[in-house]
Write a protein that holds these residues in place. Structure first.
Motif, mmCIF file in Angstrom:
data_model
loop_
_atom_site.group_PDB
_atom_site.id
_atom_site.type_symbol
_atom_site.label_atom_id
_atom_site.label_comp_id
_atom_site.label_asym_id
_atom_site.label_seq_id
_atom_site.Cartn_x
_atom_site.Cartn_y
_atom_site.Cartn_z
ATOM 1 N N GLN A 35 0.828 -1.206 0.000
ATOM 2 C CA GLN A 35 0.000 0.000 0.000
ATOM 3 C C GLN A 35 0.864 1.259 0.000
ATOM 4 O O GLN A 35 0.580 2.221 -0.720
ATOM 5 C CB GLN A 35 -0.926 -0.008 1.214
ATOM 6 N N VAL A 36 1.921 1.250 0.814
ATOM 7 C CA VAL A 36 2.801 2.420 0.880
ATOM 8 C C VAL A 36 3.497 2.632 -0.450
ATOM 9 O O VAL A 36 3.627 3.772 -0.926
ATOM 10 C CB VAL A 36 3.835 2.251 2.018
ATOM 11 N N LYS A 37 3.941 1.549 -1.111
ATOM 12 C CA LYS A 37 4.593 1.681 -2.415
ATOM 13 C C LYS A 37 3.628 2.266 -3.445
ATOM 14 O O LYS A 37 4.002 3.127 -4.231
ATOM 15 C CB LYS A 37 5.112 0.322 -2.879
ATOM 16 N N ILE A 38 2.383 1.805 -3.414
ATOM 17 C CA ILE A 38 1.388 2.334 -4.349
ATOM 18 C C ILE A 38 1.147 3.813 -4.093
ATOM 19 O O ILE A 38 1.082 4.624 -5.026
ATOM 20 C CB ILE A 38 0.070 1.534 -4.229
ATOM 21 N N LEU A 39 1.047 4.187 -2.813
ATOM 22 C CA LEU A 39 0.827 5.598 -2.469
ATOM 23 C C LEU A 39 2.004 6.464 -2.910
ATOM 24 O O LEU A 39 1.822 7.589 -3.402
ATOM 25 C CB LEU A 39 0.598 5.741 -0.958
ATOM 26 N N LEU A 40 3.232 5.953 -2.729
ATOM 27 C CA LEU A 40 4.418 6.705 -3.141
ATOM 28 C C LEU A 40 4.441 6.907 -4.652
ATOM 29 O O LEU A 40 4.761 7.997 -5.141
ATOM 30 C CB LEU A 40 5.683 5.973 -2.688
ATOM 31 N N VAL A 41 4.097 5.873 -5.392
ATOM 32 C CA VAL A 41 4.078 5.994 -6.848
ATOM 33 C C VAL A 41 3.000 6.983 -7.299
ATOM 34 O O VAL A 41 3.237 7.827 -8.168
ATOM 35 C CB VAL A 41 3.842 4.610 -7.491
ATOM 36 N N ILE A 98 13.891 9.530 -7.778
ATOM 37 C CA ILE A 98 14.972 9.065 -6.897
ATOM 38 C C ILE A 98 14.459 8.942 -5.467
ATOM 39 O O ILE A 98 14.747 7.966 -4.760
ATOM 40 C CB ILE A 98 16.174 10.019 -6.975
ATOM 41 N N PHE A 99 13.671 9.930 -5.039
ATOM 42 C CA PHE A 99 13.104 9.886 -3.693
ATOM 43 C C PHE A 99 12.209 8.659 -3.513
ATOM 44 O O PHE A 99 12.276 7.967 -2.492
ATOM 45 C CB PHE A 99 12.298 11.156 -3.426
ATOM 46 N N VAL A 100 11.381 8.373 -4.520
ATOM 47 C CA VAL A 100 10.478 7.218 -4.425
ATOM 48 C C VAL A 100 11.277 5.919 -4.359
ATOM 49 O O VAL A 100 10.986 5.032 -3.542
ATOM 50 C CB VAL A 100 9.515 7.202 -5.635
ATOM 51 N N VAL A 101 12.308 5.808 -5.205
ATOM 52 C CA VAL A 101 13.136 4.592 -5.212
ATOM 53 C C VAL A 101 13.826 4.411 -3.859
ATOM 54 O O VAL A 101 13.847 3.303 -3.298
ATOM 55 C CB VAL A 101 14.174 4.647 -6.354
ATOM 56 N N VAL A 102 14.389 5.494 -3.320
ATOM 57 C CA VAL A 102 15.062 5.414 -2.018
ATOM 58 C C VAL A 102 14.070 5.041 -0.920
ATOM 59 O O VAL A 102 14.362 4.225 -0.035
ATOM 60 C CB VAL A 102 15.762 6.749 -1.698
ATOM 61 N N ALA A 103 12.869 5.642 -0.970
ATOM 62 C CA ALA A 103 11.856 5.349 0.045
ATOM 63 C C ALA A 103 11.422 3.890 -0.018
ATOM 64 O O ALA A 103 11.294 3.224 1.029
ATOM 65 C CB ALA A 103 10.653 6.272 -0.146
ATOM 66 N N ILE A 104 11.198 3.371 -1.239
ATOM 67 C CA ILE A 104 10.799 1.967 -1.378
ATOM 68 C C ILE A 104 11.916 1.046 -0.914
ATOM 69 O O ILE A 104 11.677 0.038 -0.227
ATOM 70 C CB ILE A 104 10.409 1.668 -2.840
ATOM 71 N N PHE A 105 13.165 1.393 -1.257
ATOM 72 C CA PHE A 105 14.304 0.588 -0.813
ATOM 73 C C PHE A 105 14.394 0.574 0.710
ATOM 74 O O PHE A 105 14.669 -0.468 1.321
ATOM 75 C CB PHE A 105 15.598 1.147 -1.415
ATOM 76 N N ALA A 106 14.152 1.733 1.334
ATOM 77 C CA ALA A 106 14.184 1.801 2.794
ATOM 78 C C ALA A 106 13.080 0.947 3.408
ATOM 79 O O ALA A 106 13.296 0.261 4.414
ATOM 80 C CB ALA A 106 14.041 3.255 3.250
ATOM 81 N N LYS A 149 12.895 -6.449 5.575
ATOM 82 C CA LYS A 149 13.849 -7.544 5.699
ATOM 83 C C LYS A 149 14.446 -7.595 7.102
ATOM 84 O O LYS A 149 14.638 -8.677 7.662
ATOM 85 C CB LYS A 149 14.965 -7.376 4.659
ATOM 86 N N ALA A 150 14.731 -6.415 7.672
ATOM 87 C CA ALA A 150 15.286 -6.376 9.027
ATOM 88 C C ALA A 150 14.296 -6.961 10.029
ATOM 89 O O ALA A 150 14.680 -7.694 10.959
ATOM 90 C CB ALA A 150 15.642 -4.939 9.401
ATOM 91 N N GLU A 151 13.010 -6.647 9.844
ATOM 92 C CA GLU A 151 12.002 -7.187 10.758
ATOM 93 C C GLU A 151 11.879 -8.694 10.587
ATOM 94 O O GLU A 151 11.736 -9.426 11.574
ATOM 95 C CB GLU A 151 10.651 -6.508 10.489
ATOM 96 N N GLN A 152 11.935 -9.162 9.337
ATOM 97 C CA GLN A 152 11.895 -10.606 9.112
ATOM 98 C C GLN A 152 13.087 -11.290 9.778
ATOM 99 O O GLN A 152 12.940 -12.360 10.378
ATOM 100 C CB GLN A 152 11.904 -10.897 7.611
ATOM 101 N N ASN A 153 14.254 -10.661 9.685
ATOM 102 C CA ASN A 153 15.443 -11.234 10.309
ATOM 103 C C ASN A 153 15.272 -11.340 11.821
ATOM 104 O O ASN A 153 15.659 -12.337 12.430
ATOM 105 C CB ASN A 153 16.674 -10.395 9.980
ATOM 106 N N LYS A 154 14.689 -10.304 12.422
ATOM 107 C CA LYS A 154 14.459 -10.345 13.868
ATOM 108 C C LYS A 154 13.505 -11.465 14.237
ATOM 109 O O LYS A 154 13.678 -12.141 15.253
ATOM 110 C CB LYS A 154 13.911 -8.994 14.337
#
Length: 371
Positions: A9-15, A144-152, A158-163
């Motif tokens: 949902q956040v990715k769709i909103l950012l796009v 660039i902002f959208v790509v960086v935000a999606i990457f973050a 991934k960090a949460e999955q690792n935890k």
């Protein structure tokens, strides 16, 4: 799944936000540029009239206002051509070597004003050109902002999955520790009291198996130091284990080199990977079929392939087989292959993927490790 849906949902909103910003910016810039073009056109018409007045002036004409208008143009490039096509005058042009080519481009663009026998050619000012290009620069910044935000967002996911992986694994190992220790003690007592019993050694093997599973879980989340180990032995252990735990209708075939293939790895964890692949193969064959384990040496790497003749994987599902929670089984958590991928890629810096799969004919998984 909730976290995955939230990320989507956040990715769709950012796009959507990026598209809206880009469209609004382009529209505003378009209208602004159009207004400035009209203003510069009006300035050049006034400048051309001043030039005509200057050409027609006599001794009694007051030229102060005309000269002020002529000298006020410090931004718009201008070339004045005579009736023969020669250059009478030019202003605000740096590249004088190609001035005629510049004049032709102005004429082709239609930026000209005819006065008597002269043709005034002009171009957009530097400021207007920059303003025309700015929306595309802004669009690039937004993207660039959208790509960086999606990457973050993906990194945080991934960090949460690792935890979750680490916490679940550590807690599982901790919970298994006490009952396994108790079972080991009971097995020792049974050995002393019933030394001739044939079932007790099998019980001992199962308890040691549980101990190894707990050890594997305890290593998840840490980075166990890889050591030199024989891949032949790892595959042999897996085949021996699967032979004892699966139906006689399942044939396990090993295709190994005659010599030991030594690779830096954590043997215990890597056995777990091969076991997961073999268990999935048994499920895919529904308890009857053939599994082939192939070990080959290639330049700079070692490859292990696990091939079965089961029901195969649909093409649309191949991209998701390593996704946590994805499963086509009626029973299962969908964690085995994702855990195998983590062990191969993060702990051993290797690669695991579906080499081939055809519905109704079987699947081949391939693992590649650096030598």
């Amino acid at each position: 799944m909730q976290w995955t849906d939230r990320i989507r949902q956040v990715k769709i909103l950012l796009v959507i936000a990026a598209v809206v910003i880009a469209v609004v910016s382009l529209l505003v810039s378009h209208y602004l540029v159009r207004d400035l073009q009209r203003e510069e056109r009006a300035k050049m018409e006034t400048w051309a009239e001043a030039l005509q007045t200057l050409n027609q002036a006599d001794e009694t004409t007051d030229l102060s206002l005309v000269l002020n208008v002529m000298q006020s143009n410090n931004t718009i490039p201008v070339i004045v051509l005579n009736s023969e096509g020669g250059i009478d005058d030019y202003r605000n042009i740096e590249d004088t070597l190609h001035i005629m080519d510049y004049a032709r481009r102005m004429i082709q663009a239609g930026d000209t004003i005819r006065i008597a026998s002269q043709l005034v050619c002009y171009d957009e000012s530097i400021m207007l050109k920059r303003l025309t290009q700015w929306p595309y620069v802004q669009l690039g910044i937004v993207m660039i902002f959208v790509v960086v935000a999606i990457f973050a967002l993906l990194s945080s996911k991934k960090a949460e999955q690792n935890k979750v992986w680490v916490g679940l694994s550590k807690e599982t190992a901790h919970q298994l520790g006490t009952p396994i220790s108790s079972l080991m003690a009971w097995v020792e007592i049974l050995k002393e009291n019933y030394p001739q019993d044939e079932l007790i050694p099998e019980m001992d093997k199962d308890v040691k198996r549980l101990e190894r599973i707990a050890e594997r879980f305890s290593k998840i989340g840490s980075l166990p130091e890889p050591v030199d180990a024989s891949m032949n032995e790892v595959l042999a252990h897996v085949v021996d284990y699967m032979d004892r735990r699966t139906s006689k209708k399942v044939e396990m075939v090993r295709q190994l080199p005659d010599h030991d293939v030594v690779v830096k790895m954590n043997a215990s964890l890597f056995e777990w990977v091969i076991e997961n692949l073999c268990k999935n193969a048994v499920d895919a064959m529904e308890g009857s079929g053939r599994i082939v384990l192939t070990l080959t040496e290639e330049p700079g790497r070692v490859a292990i392939e696990v091939q079965d003749n089961g029901k195969g994987i649909r093409k649309k599902d191949i991209a998701n087989v390593f996704t946590p929670g994805f499963t086509t089984k009626k029973r299962g958590w969908g964690l085995g292959l994702s855990l195998a991928k983590r062990i191969v890629e993060e702990y051993h810096k290797g690669r695991i993927y579906v080499k081939s799969s055809e519905v109704g004919k079987g699947t081949t998984f391939r693992i590649e490790l650096k030598r």
